[in-house]
Enzyme design. Structure first.
Site, PDB file in Angstrom:
ATOM      1  N   ARG A  21       0.837  -1.207   0.000  1.00  0.00           N
ATOM      2  CA  ARG A  21       0.000   0.000   0.000  1.00  0.00           C
ATOM      3  C   ARG A  21       0.870   1.255   0.000  1.00  0.00           C
ATOM      4  NH1 ARG A  21      -5.415  -1.465   1.967  1.00  0.00           N
ATOM      5  NH2 ARG A  21      -5.394  -3.693   2.428  1.00  0.00           N
ATOM      6  N   SER A 189     -19.556  -1.959   2.171  1.00  0.00           N
ATOM      7  CA  SER A 189     -18.894  -0.863   1.477  1.00  0.00           C
ATOM      8  C   SER A 189     -18.199  -1.242   0.183  1.00  0.00           C
ATOM      9  CB  SER A 189     -17.864  -0.214   2.408  1.00  0.00           C
ATOM     10  OG  SER A 189     -16.830  -1.129   2.726  1.00  0.00           O
ATOM     11  N   LYS A 248     -17.303   9.369   8.365  1.00  0.00           N
ATOM     12  CA  LYS A 248     -17.696   9.218   6.961  1.00  0.00           C
ATOM     13  C   LYS A 248     -18.791  10.239   6.634  1.00  0.00           C
ATOM     14  CE  LYS A 248     -16.102   4.473   6.403  1.00  0.00           C
ATOM     15  NZ  LYS A 248     -15.320   4.332   7.652  1.00  0.00           N
ATOM     16  N   THR A 277      -8.464   4.403  26.951  1.00  0.00           N
ATOM     17  CA  THR A 277      -8.149   5.224  25.786  1.00  0.00           C
ATOM     18  C   THR A 277      -8.505   6.687  26.039  1.00  0.00           C
ATOM     19  OG1 THR A 277      -8.524   3.402  24.252  1.00  0.00           O
ATOM     20  CG2 THR A 277      -8.625   5.607  23.338  1.00  0.00           C
ATOM     21  N   THR A 278      -7.622   7.582  25.668  1.00  0.00           N
ATOM     22  CA  THR A 278      -7.887   9.014  25.789  1.00  0.00           C
ATOM     23  C   THR A 278      -9.141   9.387  25.007  1.00  0.00           C
ATOM     24  OG1 THR A 278      -5.541   9.513  26.046  1.00  0.00           O
ATOM     25  CG2 THR A 278      -6.956  11.318  25.304  1.00  0.00           C
TER      26      THR A 278
END
Length: 426
Positions: A21, A189, A248, A277-278
């Site tokens: 990629r 998707s 999205k 997690t922050t």
């Protein structure tokens, strides 16, 4: 031990398989979406048109959304200060979760740092909390959902994509007494197809199963207020947990779930991906809430997107290009070969200043490699004509196939029951 060589060999293997990629260096131009500035490896800049953004409605460039972010950052600072458990919950985040709960007509909502995290954390946590839970997962579920299923450690069964008969057989074989969780998406998707949500909900009721739906490619874009396919089909109350993204249709960043208070509180209290997690920064939360509230009352963006998506499908099909038929805003253009798909993408950028990222295995099955086009309300008719001309030129230059059997391609899915090759559509 040659540690460096291990990693170099791993990367070389991806290059050989044509799966390496490369990220395009792109600067989106606020107020001029989908125009952007592309910089090559020599740092030369030129203007391009983006045709593969997940900012489906261009809300990331909307003046009120940008204004909300700037104003909130000026008042509350750039960061959240830490986890919500330690640093507290910033006020814009509280308001964002209330807005999301209202959007989906649920009792509560919980915001995560991304849609991937919200899927992984919620599916794994909910399944672990249900004694002897059996997870039934659609064959083409996103990698984040597959990771959540794996992480749970619970037994899983895969039903063939959108195959109600197969799902019924699996449910019937399990019986009504064992706890079950059905996980699936509304809009898939890569193929742009839609799940039979009402029929799945009916089966869940019949066999006493919970339901979890991923609406990330639908929120903001479908339904009278942008609540997704479930809202459009008046089915939000039939689904136990609705998951979505802020990155999205709403154009910002983050993921979320909505459900009854007990489910949301349990995930909040047990999911390590949430606890440690922050939190999202206040400015992002304010921007996301502004986008959501705008799309609850404005239909202009949704109508424009559907109009231009329909036009793209029609124009490309009339030009004899291999467009996979869809009922959504997703426009897959089949190439059928990884090397040629990358070559087509490169030629579009190099010769025509059009950016469409190639979609190859394992995101899609081998033989169905494609260019995934996502029209927005801001792609003009002239841009569509330019896109069509460029694609015709590329197809001719590379001698790409045009006559795919689309019905056969739709059947070319991963083998049911295999979770080792996740789909990773963004």
């Amino acid at each position: 031990m040659d540690y460096r060589g291990i990693f170099e060999d791993a990367i070389d293997a991806l290059r050989v398989e044509k799966r390496y990629r490369v990220f395009a260096d792109i600067e989106r131009i606020a107020g001029h979406f989908p125009r952007a500035v592309f910089r090559d490896s020599a740092d030369n800049a030129r203007e391009i048109t983006i045709w593969c953004s997940n900012d489906y409605l261009g809300m990331g460039q909307h003046p009120t959304v940008i204004g909300a972010m700037q104003e909130t950052a000026g008042k509350l600072g750039a960061g959240a200060g830490g986890t919500r458990n330690i640093s507290g919950t910033n006020r814009p985040l509280v308001e964002l979760e209330r807005s999301l709960a209202d959007l989906h007509r649920k009792e509560a909502a919980l915001v995560f740092t991304s849609g991937f995290v919200s899927n992984e954390a919620t599916i794994s946590t909910v399944a672990r909390l249900i004694p002897d839970c059996l997870i039934l997962s659609d064959q083409l579920n996103h990698a984040s959902m597959i990771q959540g299923v794996r992480q749970s450690g619970m037994e899983k069964k895969i039903f063939r994509h959108n195959d109600l008969d197969h799902l019924r057989d699996l449910l019937a074989a399990t019986g009504k007494q064992r706890p079950k969780l059905i996980v699936f998406e509304s809009v898939y998707s890569m193929d742009g197809d839609i799940a039979p949500i009402e029929a799945i909900a009916d089966l869940a009721d019949e066999f006493n199963a919970m339901t979890y739906i991923d609406e990330v490619h639908a929120v903001g874009m479908y339904g009278p207020r942008g609540g997704g396919i479930c809202e459009r089909e008046n089915l939000m109350d039939r689904i136990d947990i609705i998951e979505g993204t802020l990155a999205k249709g709403f154009g910002v960043m983050g993921g979320y779930i909505t459900a009854n208070k007990a489910i949301v509180d349990a995930v909040r209290s047990y999911a390590p991906e949430f606890i440690f997690t922050t939190a999202l920064p206040p400015a992002l939360c304010a921007a996301a809430r502004t986008s959501i509230e705008h799309l609850k009352v404005s239909t202009v963006e949704r109508e424009g997107q559907q109009r231009q998506a329909g036009r793209v499908k029609r124009v490309l099909a009339e030009a004899g290009l291999p467009v996979l038929p869809t009922d959504t805003h997703i426009v897959p253009l089949i190439v059928g070969d990884a090397r040629l798909c990358k070559a087509a993408s490169d030629m579009l950028m190099d010769r025509h200043n059009i950016y469409i990222q190639p979609i190859n295995y394992p995101t899609v099955p081998k033989g169905t490699e494609r260019l995934r086009i996502t029209p927005t309300p801001y792609h003009t008719d002239d841009m569509i004509a330019e896109l069509c001309d460029a694609l015709i030129s590329v197809w001719q230059a590379l001698e790409l196939q045009r006559d795919f059997d689309m019905s056969k391609l739709m059947e070319n899915k991963l083998v049911a029951g295999d979770l080792t090759l996740p789909t990773v559509g963004g």
